[in-house]
Design an enzyme around this catalytic site. Structure first.
Site, short mmCIF file in Angstrom:
data_model
loop_
_atom_site.label_atom_id
_atom_site.label_comp_id
_atom_site.label_asym_id
_atom_site.label_seq_id
_atom_site.Cartn_x
_atom_site.Cartn_y
_atom_site.Cartn_z
N GLY A 12 0.79 -1.23 0.00
CA GLY A 12 0.00 0.00 0.00
C GLY A 12 0.82 1.27 0.00
O GLY A 12 0.36 2.31 0.49
N SER A 13 2.02 1.24 -0.57
CA SER A 13 2.82 2.48 -0.58
C SER A 13 2.17 3.54 -1.48
O SER A 13 2.25 4.73 -1.18
CB SER A 13 4.27 2.20 -1.00
OG SER A 13 4.34 1.85 -2.35
N VAL A 91 -10.85 -6.95 -12.30
CA VAL A 91 -12.17 -6.40 -11.99
C VAL A 91 -13.19 -7.09 -12.89
O VAL A 91 -12.98 -7.23 -14.10
CB VAL A 91 -12.17 -4.87 -12.20
CG1 VAL A 91 -13.58 -4.29 -12.04
CG2 VAL A 91 -11.21 -4.19 -11.23
N HIS A 107 0.36 0.68 -13.09
CA HIS A 107 1.09 -0.56 -13.39
C HIS A 107 2.57 -0.22 -13.63
O HIS A 107 2.88 0.75 -14.34
CB HIS A 107 0.49 -1.25 -14.61
CG HIS A 107 1.14 -2.56 -14.90
ND1 HIS A 107 0.85 -3.71 -14.17
CD2 HIS A 107 2.09 -2.91 -15.79
CE1 HIS A 107 1.60 -4.70 -14.62
NE2 HIS A 107 2.37 -4.25 -15.60
#
Ligand code: GAR
Length: 198
Positions: A12-13, A91, A107
């Site tokens: 989660g950076s 998704v 990405h």
């Protein structure tokens, strides 16, 4: 105030970089939900430390993608934008139908090169001279969908995985907040379509 939801699976950076710019008053948005599919992910600690509500789930506990995505949609309460930040899951049509054109992804490569997992390892294995970062709208494919921005990063001869990862992260942590700012304050024009605003 615009509302966003962040989806993450790992450290989660990027999520933290977004939290930081909001805190500094540089992004006029509120993170109303973190969605995380990995119950042990460090991203959850970051949400807790910043009083951000979380939906944590394991895909294996649901009969299908449509089932957990339906639950997520109910929790999103019509956010303006869904921000994938290291969410390592495709998704599905359920969420896409509801939020078409309002889901973005980051990405660590110059897509369409090196999609999927371990894009950094793929670029090193291919002995590429350049890689980079792509931010794009999400469609049903893996790291496909209309590109919003790409930034190139040189792979040096003595480049290690660690050094390349560091350069990519530095770029991501600057680029994602600035693109989110653009999307949330001005909208964007993609493929000559009418400008989208959020
Ligand atoms: C980021 O490098 C992001 O670009 C990548 O996962 C990392 C998450 O790092 N995403 C993908 O590979 C998507 N296919 P973070 O958890 O520290 O933000």
């Amino acid at each position: 105030m615009k509302k966003i939801a962040v989806f993450a699976s790992g450290s989660g950076s990027n999520f933290q970089a977004i939290i930081n710019v909001i805190r500094e008053g540089l992004l006029p948005a509120e993170i109303s939900l973190l969605v995380c599919d990995q119950p042990g992910a460090f991203a959850i600690e970051r949400a807790k430390a910043n009083q951000i509500p979380c939906f944590i789930f394991s895909a294996k506990d649901y009969p299908s993608k449509a089932d957990y995505e339906t639950e997520i949609i109910a929790l999103l309460k019509d956010v303006d934008l869904i921000v994938l930040a290291g969410y390592m899951r495709l998704v599905g049509p359920t969420l896409l139908k509801e939020y078409e054109g309002r889901i973005v992804n980051i990405h660590p490569s110059l897509l369409p090169a090196f999609p999927g997992k371990d894009a950094i390892g793929q670029a090193l294995a291919a002995k590429a001279n350049w890689t980079g970062v792509t931010i794009h709208f999400v469609d049903e494919g893996m790291d496909t969908g209309p590109v919003i921005v790409q930034e190139r990063i040189r792979i040096e001869e003595n480049e290690t995985r660690e050094s390349l990862q560091k350069k990519i992260q530095l770029t991501e942590h600057k680029l994602y907040p600035s693109i989110l700012h653009m999307l949330l304050t001005q909208g964007v024009v993609i493929n000559d379509e009418k400008a989208r605003t959020y």
